[in-house]
Design an enzyme around this catalytic site. Structure first.
Site, PDB file in Angstrom:
ATOM      1  CG  HIS A 148     112.970 -34.384  -7.667  1.00  0.00           C
ATOM      2  ND1 HIS A 148     112.256 -33.592  -8.462  1.00  0.00           N
ATOM      3  CD2 HIS A 148     112.127 -35.013  -7.126  1.00  0.00           C
ATOM      4  CE1 HIS A 148     111.007 -33.932  -8.516  1.00  0.00           C
ATOM      5  NE2 HIS A 148     110.972 -34.841  -7.270  1.00  0.00           N
ATOM      6  CG  ASP A 186     112.967 -30.902 -10.302  1.00  0.00           C
ATOM      7  OD1 ASP A 186     112.082 -30.459  -9.988  1.00  0.00           O
ATOM      8  OD2 ASP A 186     113.696 -31.824  -9.984  1.00  0.00           O
TER       9      ASP A 186
END
Length: 257
Positions: free
Chosen positions: A15, A117
């Site tokens: 990520h 995110d």
């Protein structure tokens, strides 16, 4: 004041790498019109690989700055919930750090966008209260995004069964634009209704359509059916779907498998 874009990834190497590559893309595409600041949670989930990679980016990409939150400790030894549930609690507790950081950055810059995110969805209401346009960046596939968006509907369909998907081996789940998925092959946090992680994932998915846009780490030609299904609004039957932007694939060689 300078125009800034703030990025907030989950502290997992895949990520973080994708979010940093997004920052690089924005700098290239807009000829450094915006400053890029990446917010980083620090706690028991930090890894040497992530730390090393961030240090490398700091040295080689001075236009990208990192703002580390104070170290946040959470109990990782609980026997009543999964490690994933502990991980999600870590993000919820980080919301106050997000608020403070955005407030501080807003004193010296005009924050034009806040990009978060999927797992950092608890930051969405915080940014909204500050009047900052907030977008989700989904580091995986469009197929996964379609499933995330439709998961609240799946939850309602099976809510009265009082059974966890892990206990339904003969059941196949129908997600729009995707082949039927055996219930026991769902994402791990979706398998057990008795684990708080299940309801955290449900909450994350409920917040997805409330963002100002969905940036997906894919391209239209790679996943035409999933992308089309999302854009048509089929995955959010009871409300609007935000604009969808396929901006990937954003990848980088971190030296790790």
């Amino acid at each position: 004041m300078d125009d800034a874009i703030v990025l907030y990834p989950a502290p997992l190497i895949g990520h973080v790498v994708s979010m940093i590559e997004l920052g690089k893309l924005i700098l290239r595409r807009y000829s450094h019109r915006f400053s890029i600041t990446i917010l980083l949670s620090t706690g028991p989930f930090d890894t040497p690989a992530t730390t090393s990679y961030i240090d490398h980016i700091s040295q080689t990409n001075p236009s990208i700055s990192f703002h580390r939150f104070p170290y946040l400790s959470v109990d990782t030894s609980s026997s009543t919930r999964s490690i994933v549930a502990v991980f999600f609690e870590f993000f919820r507790l980080s919301a106050s750090n997000v608020l403070h950081s955005l407030q501080q950055l807003s004193k010296t810059s005009t924050v034009q966008a806040f990009i978060i995110d999927y797992f950092c969805a608890s930051a969405l209401p915080v940014a909204r209260d500050l009047g900052i346009p907030t977008f989700h960046f989904l580091t995986g596939s469009a197929a996964a995004v379609a499933a995330f968006l439709y998961f609240p509907t799946i939850h309602k369909q099976y809510e009265t069964s009082n059974k966890s998907f892990k206990d339904m081996p003969t059941t196949f789940i129908d997600f729009p634009g995707l082949p039927p998925l055996q219930a026991t092959r769902m994402l791990q946090p979706w398998l057990n209704r008795d684990d708080p992680a299940y309801y955290d994932m449900l909450h994350f998915s409920e917040l997805l359509p409330k963002s100002d846009g969905l940036l997906i780490n894919t391209i239209d030609d790679l996943e035409p059916i999933a992308v089309k299904t999302i854009r048509e609004g089929t995955c959010v039957p009871n409300g609007p779907t935000p604009p969808v932007y396929c901006i990937g694939p954003l990848i980088a060689d971190t030296g790790e498998d």
